[in-house]
Write an enzyme that holds these catalytic residues in place. Structure first.
Site, PDB file in Angstrom:
ATOM      1  N   GLU A  80       0.841  -1.202   0.000  1.00 41.79           N
ATOM      2  CA  GLU A  80       0.000   0.000   0.000  1.00 41.79           C
ATOM      3  C   GLU A  80       0.881   1.259   0.000  1.00 41.79           C
ATOM      4  O   GLU A  80       0.575   2.245  -0.671  1.00 41.79           O
ATOM      5  CB  GLU A  80      -0.846  -0.033   1.274  1.00 41.79           C
ATOM      6  CG  GLU A  80      -2.249   0.445   1.104  1.00 41.79           C
ATOM      7  CD  GLU A  80      -3.050   0.235   2.366  1.00 41.79           C
ATOM      8  OE1 GLU A  80      -2.547  -0.320   3.363  1.00 41.79           O
ATOM      9  OE2 GLU A  80      -4.217   0.658   2.357  1.00 41.79           O
ATOM     10  N   PRO A 124      -9.897   1.441   9.415  1.00 40.13           N
ATOM     11  CA  PRO A 124     -10.257   0.987   8.070  1.00 40.13           C
ATOM     12  C   PRO A 124     -10.216   2.173   7.102  1.00 40.13           C
ATOM     13  O   PRO A 124     -10.591   3.287   7.475  1.00 40.13           O
ATOM     14  CB  PRO A 124     -11.675   0.438   8.236  1.00 40.13           C
ATOM     15  CG  PRO A 124     -12.200   1.050   9.491  1.00 40.13           C
ATOM     16  CD  PRO A 124     -11.015   1.297  10.364  1.00 40.13           C
ATOM     17  N   HIS A 125      -9.731   1.923   5.892  1.00 38.84           N
ATOM     18  CA  HIS A 125      -9.617   3.027   4.937  1.00 38.84           C
ATOM     19  C   HIS A 125      -9.669   2.499   3.514  1.00 38.84           C
ATOM     20  O   HIS A 125      -9.426   1.311   3.280  1.00 38.84           O
ATOM     21  CB  HIS A 125      -8.318   3.806   5.169  1.00 38.84           C
ATOM     22  CG  HIS A 125      -7.089   2.966   5.074  1.00 38.84           C
ATOM     23  ND1 HIS A 125      -6.555   2.332   6.180  1.00 38.84           N
ATOM     24  CD2 HIS A 125      -6.320   2.606   4.034  1.00 38.84           C
ATOM     25  CE1 HIS A 125      -5.483   1.643   5.809  1.00 38.84           C
ATOM     26  NE2 HIS A 125      -5.320   1.780   4.505  1.00 38.84           N
ATOM     27  N   ALA A 126      -9.954   3.386   2.598  1.00 40.28           N
ATOM     28  CA  ALA A 126      -9.969   3.021   1.173  1.00 40.28           C
ATOM     29  C   ALA A 126     -10.014   4.282   0.338  1.00 40.28           C
ATOM     30  O   ALA A 126     -10.382   5.348   0.833  1.00 40.28           O
ATOM     31  CB  ALA A 126     -11.189   2.158   0.862  1.00 40.28           C
TER      32      ALA A 126
END
Lengths: 162, 149
Positions: free
Chosen positions: A60, B66-68
């Protein structure tokens, strides 16, 4: 008398406020016949912190670093075009590291007289004084700092400026 | 953009009702939909779950991030949830997660997205701050904690 401002540096971080600051800097640079540089710093320190804290996976980190590289190119090209539209030559600078340190270094290396930044948050918390990169840069650089406010007014000035 | 700019009472859920990881993420996405920050709940949920499948964002001290990034997100946005009972989020210390930060950004906003995540990482290093967050009982208290931090 020679202009007190000969070299202007504007900080671009991808925010709308920073682009507005660039428009104002273009107008200033032309009016004062000053040289203009825009700097975008890829915040590798933040990316490293995210991997260390395990919020990010290594894959990421690489993906986001790549995305930010593209953002940097895009925003620097955008402000370069904004300058060109007004007949101003803008020198784009892309760096990697901790933003406020890279900005400070560029200001010292290039002998900047005026550092231009976008408006920062109106709602303050003590934390911002330590962690907001624009605020850290503002507090740490040696030269004078101009914070650009009232984006609608700036857009009008820019649009009407020949 | 400072993190505090993203935080208002309408993006804070206290207490959360979810008892599972998926339900917790759904609950936080729903908070953002209700606050008018995002529209396409299903696509966003899919993006967050896809990221979680690569590795849990459940950290130590009961924190989960949480991430996006998704095309459906108009601008950088954050939801905060506090669970009184805790949720098994697959955290690295094996403990239930109680404080959730859901961060969403458009794909072309990686810079501000990174800085917001990094700010959360720094803040959650403080045990005192984490303890105060887990003991907050209203959204107002949570917002106030961020202003005072």
């Amino acid at each position: 008398m020679e202009s007190p401002v000969r070299k202007i540096l504007v900080y671009i971080d991808g925010s709308e406020e920073s682009v507005t600051a660039a428009q104002y800097a273009v107008v200033l640079a032309k009016t004062l016949r000053a040289e203009l540089t825009a700097i975008y710093v890829i915040n590798t320190r933040a990316l490293d912190d995210l991997v260390k804290s395990r919020i990010f996976l290594t894959s990421e980190q690489e993906e986001y670093a790549h995305d930010i590289e593209k953002d940097a190119e895009r925003y620097l090209n955008h402000v370069k075009n904004l300058a060109a539209q007004k007949g101003v030559t803008l020198r784009p600078v892309k760096k990697r590291g901790t933003p406020f340190l890279e900005i400070k270094s560029e200001i010292e290396a290039w002998g900047v007289d005026l550092f231009v930044i976008g408006e920062i948050s109106k709602i303050r918390s003590r934390r911002d004084e330590f962690f907001n990169e624009t605020e850290r840069a503002m507090r740490n650089v040696r030269c004078s700092v101009l914070m650009v406010k009232d984006e609608e007014h700036v857009w009008k000035i820019y649009d009407e400026f020949a | 953009m400072a993190l505090i700019d993203l935080i208002s009472e309408n993006v804070v859920k206290v207490p959360m009702e979810a008892a599972t990881k998926r339900a917790a993420i759904e609950e936080l996405v729903a908070v953002l939909v209700q606050a008018g920050k995002v529209k396409d709940k299903d696509r966003i949920l899919e993006a967050v779950l896809k990221r979680e499948n690569l590795g849990s964002t459940g950290l130590e001290k009961g924190i989960a991030v949480p991430h996006a990034k998704a095309e459906e997100v108009p601008s950088l946005t954050l939801a905060i949830g506090i669970s009184f009972t805790g949720v098994d989020f697959g955290a690295i210390d094996g403990k239930p997660s109680k404080v959730f930060f859901l961060i969403l950004a458009a794909p072309d906003q990686s810079g501000p997205h990174i800085e917001a995540l990094a700010e959360i990482a720094r803040m959650t290093r403080s045990e005192t701050f984490c303890r105060l967050l887990t003991s907050a009982v209203t959204p107002k208290e949570v917002v106030q904690l961020f202003k005072e931090e």
